[in-house]
Scaffold this active site. Sequence first.
Site, short mmCIF file in Angstrom:
data_model
loop_
_atom_site.label_atom_id
_atom_site.label_comp_id
_atom_site.label_asym_id
_atom_site.label_seq_id
_atom_site.Cartn_x
_atom_site.Cartn_y
_atom_site.Cartn_z
N GLU A 14 -3.40 1.16 -5.69
CA GLU A 14 -3.02 0.63 -6.83
C GLU A 14 -2.68 0.45 -7.68
OE1 GLU A 14 -0.47 -1.53 -5.71
OE2 GLU A 14 -0.99 -2.04 -3.44
N CYS A 67 0.34 -1.38 0.12
CA CYS A 67 0.05 -0.35 0.31
C CYS A 67 1.13 1.22 -0.10
CB CYS A 67 -0.78 -0.04 1.13
SG CYS A 67 -2.12 1.59 1.38
#
Length: 221
Positions: free
Chosen positions: A105, A2
């Site tokens: 992402e 992340c």
Amino acid sequence: MCGRFALTLPTDAMAQLFDAVPANDLPDVPNYNICPTNQVHTVRTEEGQRRLAPMRWGFLPHWYKATNGGPLLINARAETIAEKPAFRAAVRERRCLIPASGFYEWTKDDDDKRLPWYIHPTGEAPLAFAGIWQDWEREGEAYRTCAIVTCPADGPMASIHHRMPVILAAGDWAKWLGEEGHGAATLMKAAPHDAVRFYRVDPKVNSNRASGKDLIAPLAS
């Protein structure tokens, strides 16, 4: 992993949701492009009371001689967190929650261009990432720092990235924070497949300087 996320929930709503006393120096919200080294909202338990307080996103082990004294540790892998010298004490003694409204992402197209996706909770409640934290001080500089715990992605999320943050259900917050004894290690796994959804967003979020609500708007087809 992340590497970027968003948080839109007002501070008072977060304090109520997590039953935590808010600090006076929390970062501004909403923020649609939270980046490494930014101050982020965290929840930890101290002397029996949950605290909503800021930490620097980017874990600094005590042996770093400067904030850039080693790799930028924004994530900690669940599979090795208990063994890594940087993280093993923190995961035993200093765990926290890191609230998020969603995270980003990237995939790549045939021309190797980065294509951003926004991953958000299926329901209305925000996400709570599993985190660890560490105090760091050197020559007049002092920071409370944190990292997001990650695990292998499972289900549909795996089509975007092979890793994802550990997302904790509300019923597991107390265990992760150490309020219910042992067993936190069992929580370091992928969330149920239906916990999150995702869609493409505009490549403008590829820049860490981008800002604004339009960063999380679905990309027009």
